[in-house]
Design a protein around this motif. Structure first.
Motif, PDB file in Angstrom:
ATOM      1  N   VAL A 329      -2.511   4.848 -10.091  1.00 51.84           N
ATOM      2  CA  VAL A 329      -1.278   5.293  -9.437  1.00 51.84           C
ATOM      3  C   VAL A 329      -1.577   5.786  -8.029  1.00 51.84           C
ATOM      4  CG1 VAL A 329       0.630   6.950  -9.509  1.00 51.84           C
ATOM      5  CG2 VAL A 329      -0.178   5.892 -11.635  1.00 51.84           C
ATOM      6  N   MET A 330      -2.610   6.611  -7.894  1.00 51.82           N
ATOM      7  CA  MET A 330      -2.946   7.201  -6.598  1.00 51.82           C
ATOM      8  C   MET A 330      -3.347   6.155  -5.567  1.00 51.82           C
ATOM      9  SD  MET A 330      -5.053  10.640  -7.607  1.00 51.82           S
ATOM     10  CE  MET A 330      -4.198  12.118  -8.163  1.00 51.82           C
ATOM     11  N   VAL A 331      -4.084   5.143  -6.006  1.00 56.70           N
ATOM     12  CA  VAL A 331      -4.584   4.132  -5.066  1.00 56.70           C
ATOM     13  C   VAL A 331      -3.499   3.147  -4.666  1.00 56.70           C
ATOM     14  CG1 VAL A 331      -6.187   2.187  -4.806  1.00 56.70           C
ATOM     15  CG2 VAL A 331      -6.987   4.340  -5.798  1.00 56.70           C
ATOM     16  N   HIS A 332      -2.732   2.648  -5.625  1.00 58.99           N
ATOM     17  CA  HIS A 332      -1.822   1.536  -5.341  1.00 58.99           C
ATOM     18  C   HIS A 332      -0.366   1.928  -5.106  1.00 58.99           C
ATOM     19  CE1 HIS A 332      -4.961  -1.301  -6.086  1.00 58.99           C
ATOM     20  NE2 HIS A 332      -5.081  -0.987  -7.363  1.00 58.99           N
ATOM     21  N   GLY A 333       0.079   3.089  -5.595  1.00 58.31           N
ATOM     22  CA  GLY A 333       1.485   3.450  -5.483  1.00 58.31           C
ATOM     23  C   GLY A 333       1.937   3.580  -4.035  1.00 58.31           C
ATOM     24  N   LEU A 338       5.573   3.065  -8.355  1.00 58.04           N
ATOM     25  CA  LEU A 338       4.345   2.524  -8.919  1.00 58.04           C
ATOM     26  C   LEU A 338       4.135   1.086  -8.435  1.00 58.04           C
ATOM     27  CD1 LEU A 338       2.141   3.168 -11.091  1.00 58.04           C
ATOM     28  CD2 LEU A 338       3.717   2.234 -12.785  1.00 58.04           C
ATOM     29  N   VAL A 339       2.866   0.698  -8.259  1.00 60.44           N
ATOM     30  CA  VAL A 339       2.523  -0.704  -7.983  1.00 60.44           C
ATOM     31  C   VAL A 339       1.461  -1.099  -9.005  1.00 60.44           C
ATOM     32  CG1 VAL A 339       1.584  -2.365  -6.338  1.00 60.44           C
ATOM     33  CG2 VAL A 339       3.024  -0.483  -5.522  1.00 60.44           C
ATOM     34  N   LEU A 340       1.819  -1.978  -9.926  1.00 66.43           N
ATOM     35  CA  LEU A 340       0.909  -2.341 -11.009  1.00 66.43           C
ATOM     36  C   LEU A 340       0.107  -3.593 -10.667  1.00 66.43           C
ATOM     37  CD1 LEU A 340       3.091  -1.883 -14.221  1.00 66.43           C
ATOM     38  CD2 LEU A 340       1.141  -0.483 -13.520  1.00 66.43           C
ATOM     39  N   PRO A 341      -1.216  -3.548 -10.832  1.00 68.34           N
ATOM     40  CA  PRO A 341      -1.995  -4.791 -10.778  1.00 68.34           C
ATOM     41  C   PRO A 341      -1.557  -5.701 -11.932  1.00 68.34           C
ATOM     42  CG  PRO A 341      -3.418  -2.858 -10.586  1.00 68.34           C
ATOM     43  CD  PRO A 341      -2.063  -2.366 -11.008  1.00 68.34           C
ATOM     44  N   PRO A 342      -1.445  -7.003 -11.699  1.00 64.55           N
ATOM     45  CA  PRO A 342      -0.894  -7.905 -12.727  1.00 64.55           C
ATOM     46  C   PRO A 342      -1.599  -7.845 -14.080  1.00 64.55           C
ATOM     47  CG  PRO A 342      -0.988  -9.021 -10.617  1.00 64.55           C
ATOM     48  CD  PRO A 342      -1.673  -7.703 -10.428  1.00 64.55           C
ATOM     49  N   LYS A 343      -2.924  -7.634 -14.089  1.00 68.50           N
ATOM     50  CA  LYS A 343      -3.646  -7.672 -15.362  1.00 68.50           C
ATOM     51  C   LYS A 343      -3.250  -6.554 -16.316  1.00 68.50           C
ATOM     52  CE  LYS A 343      -7.856 -10.363 -14.962  1.00 68.50           C
ATOM     53  NZ  LYS A 343      -9.329 -10.359 -15.185  1.00 68.50           N
ATOM     54  N   VAL A 344      -2.785  -5.422 -15.799  1.00 63.66           N
ATOM     55  CA  VAL A 344      -2.436  -4.306 -16.690  1.00 63.66           C
ATOM     56  C   VAL A 344      -0.928  -4.078 -16.782  1.00 63.66           C
ATOM     57  CG1 VAL A 344      -4.630  -3.105 -16.462  1.00 63.66           C
ATOM     58  CG2 VAL A 344      -2.781  -2.599 -14.847  1.00 63.66           C
ATOM     59  N   LYS A 402       8.962   0.992 -11.336  1.00 67.64           N
ATOM     60  CA  LYS A 402       8.034   0.811 -12.452  1.00 67.64           C
ATOM     61  C   LYS A 402       6.870  -0.097 -12.102  1.00 67.64           C
ATOM     62  CE  LYS A 402       9.822   0.568 -16.664  1.00 67.64           C
ATOM     63  NZ  LYS A 402       9.478   1.833 -17.346  1.00 67.64           N
ATOM     64  N   GLY A 403       6.914  -0.721 -10.911  1.00 66.77           N
ATOM     65  CA  GLY A 403       5.746  -1.421 -10.386  1.00 66.77           C
ATOM     66  C   GLY A 403       5.522  -2.834 -10.856  1.00 66.77           C
ATOM     67  N   ARG A 424       7.538 -10.259  -4.173  1.00 67.05           N
ATOM     68  CA  ARG A 424       6.331  -9.551  -4.586  1.00 67.05           C
ATOM     69  C   ARG A 424       6.541  -8.041  -4.480  1.00 67.05           C
ATOM     70  NH1 ARG A 424       0.939 -12.325  -2.131  1.00 67.05           N
ATOM     71  NH2 ARG A 424       0.249 -10.162  -2.547  1.00 67.05           N
ATOM     72  N   ARG A 425       5.969  -7.315  -5.461  1.00 68.72           N
ATOM     73  CA  ARG A 425       6.093  -5.856  -5.431  1.00 68.72           C
ATOM     74  C   ARG A 425       5.130  -5.222  -4.432  1.00 68.72           C
ATOM     75  NH1 ARG A 425       6.327  -1.544  -4.260  1.00 68.72           N
ATOM     76  NH2 ARG A 425       6.628   0.371  -5.479  1.00 68.72           N
ATOM     77  N   ASP A 426       3.925  -5.771  -4.292  1.00 70.34           N
ATOM     78  CA  ASP A 426       2.902  -5.106  -3.483  1.00 70.34           C
ATOM     79  C   ASP A 426       3.204  -5.129  -1.989  1.00 70.34           C
ATOM     80  OD1 ASP A 426       2.463  -7.857  -3.442  1.00 70.34           O
ATOM     81  OD2 ASP A 426       0.306  -7.634  -3.121  1.00 70.34           O
ATOM     82  N   ASN A 427       3.817  -6.218  -1.495  1.00 68.72           N
ATOM     83  CA  ASN A 427       4.087  -6.303  -0.053  1.00 68.72           C
ATOM     84  C   ASN A 427       5.524  -6.712   0.290  1.00 68.72           C
ATOM     85  OD1 ASN A 427       4.116  -9.010  -0.673  1.00 68.72           O
ATOM     86  ND2 ASN A 427       2.186  -9.489   0.384  1.00 68.72           N
ATOM     87  N   SER A 428       6.382  -6.828  -0.721  1.00 68.99           N
ATOM     88  CA  SER A 428       7.799  -7.189  -0.559  1.00 68.99           C
ATOM     89  C   SER A 428       8.016  -8.591   0.005  1.00 68.99           C
ATOM     90  CB  SER A 428       8.532  -6.165   0.316  1.00 68.99           C
ATOM     91  OG  SER A 428       8.464  -4.877  -0.268  1.00 68.99           O
ATOM     92  N   ALA A 429       6.979  -9.419   0.047  1.00 66.99           N
ATOM     93  CA  ALA A 429       7.125 -10.796   0.557  1.00 66.99           C
ATOM     94  C   ALA A 429       8.050 -11.594  -0.355  1.00 66.99           C
ATOM     95  CB  ALA A 429       5.763 -11.468   0.660  1.00 66.99           C
TER      96      ALA A 429
END
Length: 430
Positions: A329-333, A338-344, A402-403, A424-429
């Motif tokens: 949460v701290m690194v990616h949010g 929240l920003v969830l890595p796809p694997k989890v 919710k990421g 995309r959630r991570d960069n809104s592209a």
């Protein structure tokens, strides 16, 4: 007649003057009223615009604190608003909601499969520890003494002997290792348990990072030689690196702790360390300890080798916990949540129908369902949000909070053109 005309002329002049004054007065009043009305409308419009901006900020971002400006408060908001945890009525204890448990279960499935390839078996030992056993290893108990919680009562009666709640399980398990290990054929003994532990005494609790009760796995292994123990320490550390880097997309550094920082009672400690950019601090991600023969000496874990010679086992213990989720949460949010890595991610893709007035709603819903079906068959965890009591815009914000890594939108034009819109959630592209 001249006199009548003069009178009429005066009367007309007087009437026109009165009318002129009345008209002037009316125009003045109307002018003031219009000015007042315009001023009120202007204020109302300005107020309305301000309110709209406030609402947009509240519903669009969902957070009142910025990650860069108030990192601690931002983190506390995200873990609640993203439905990872709920605060409990005992300080330092938290309810892990399904969104958090799904992340933990995905990491658990990976790690459990990997350690089984190493012939490590799962078991479960009791939560309670007797004082005599807990205090058997002096350095170990001194390291954990401030954090140990004790059960002292049963109903209204005081217990004759208080019982500790495990802060870790070395002293719980090793008396039985002594019982089970007799000769070299009993080695190696390699056990792991998935459980909770309690560490009570601390200040400033933080969800996932520092809590009084948390979930973890703890492995406890015994070998005939130090060479075997040393090799396993590094094998397990590599699995922890993979959890962080391959599943949580967080770079870590593997290394060995100083003598001051090593596990209490152990020979040496290795760990994976992550970095939190917003506070400039490192954070311990997981640990793999070589315990040496210290616990074997205390608990008399001895064996007879092939030559009939007596010796003490070499032991390891290693663990990672739900702290992993907090680091993620701290690194990616971000300021949307929240920003969830796809694997989890429990849902890797969320599909949202966007029906407009008079649109083919059934066709759009069918297209969403078909998209989920196609993605699911390809091994992607996808879900459609068909709830009719929320607008598409609200759903965008909800799933961003919710990421979920990817959002797919399907509206009338998309249906007509046999296409979708992906965000995309991570960069809104888009």
């Amino acid at each position: 007649m001249a006199s009548g005309e003069a009178k009429n002329s005066k009367a007309n002049a007087s009437g026109e003057a009165k009318n002129s004054k009345a008209n002037a007065s009316g125009e003045a009043k109307n002018s003031k009223a219009n000015a007042s009305g315009e001023a009120k409308n202007s204020k109302a419009n300005a107020s309305g615009r301000a309110k709209k901006k406030e609402v947009k900020k509240e519903t669009g971002l969902g957070l009142t604190n910025s990650k860069d400006e108030n990192f601690g408060e931002w983190y506390s908001e995200v873990v609640v608003n993203a439905e990872l945890i709920e605060y409990y009525d005992i300080s330092g204890c938290y309810i892990l909601r399904p969104w958090a448990m799904s992340i933990w279960e995905i990491m658990q499935a990976f790690f459990d499969a990997e350690i089984k390839k190493m012939d490590i078996q799962n078991c479960y030992f009791p939560l309670f520890v007797s004082p005599g056993v807990l205090q058997k290893e002096k350095d170990h108990v001194e390291g954990f003494a401030p954090e140990v919680a004790w059960v002292t009562k049963s109903g209204e009666s005081d217990l004759e002997v208080p019982i500790a709640i495990r802060p870790t399980s070395e002293t719980v398990m090793y008396p039985y290792y002594s019982k089970w290990i007799r000769g070299h054929r009993d080695l190696p003994l390699k056990l792991n348990q998935w459980c909770n532990v309690v560490r009570w005494e601390f200040s400033n609790p933080t969800p996932f990072i520092r809590s009084r009760e948390f979930l973890w796995q703890e492995g406890h292994t015994a070998f005939a030689t130090k060479t075997e123990a040393d090799a396993e320490v590094l094998d397990i550390l590599e699995l922890y690196r993979r959890i962080y880097e391959e599943f949580l997309a967080i770079p870590v550094i593997k290394g060995r702790k100083s003598e001051h920082e090593k596990f209490a009672g152990g020979l040496y400690t290795t760990s994976v360390e992550a970095f939190i950019p917003n506070n400039g601090r490192g954070i311990q991600g997981a640990t793999s300890h070589c315990l040496g023969q210290n616990f074997a000496k205390m608990f008399e874990i001895n064996f007879e080798n092939e030559k009939g010679e007596k010796g003490m086992v070499w032991q390891n213990s290693w663990a990672y916990s739900t702290r992993t989720i907090g680091v993620m949460v701290m690194v990616h949010g971000d300021n949307k949540g929240l920003v969830l890595p796809p694997k989890v991610a429990s849902h890797q893709v969320i599909v949202i129908p966007v029906p407009y007035k008079d649109a083919d709603t059934k066709g759009i819903f069918d297209a969403c369902a078909a998209t989920v079906d196609t993605l699911s068959k390809a091994g992607i965890r996808a879900k459609a949000d068909f709830r009719d009591n929320y607008s598409p815009g609200w759903k965008y914000s909800h799933w961003e909070m919710k990421g979920v890594p990817l959002r797919i939108e399907i509206g009338p034009k998309d249906l007509a053109n046999n296409q979708v819109r992906a965000v995309r959630r991570d960069n809104s592209a888009k």
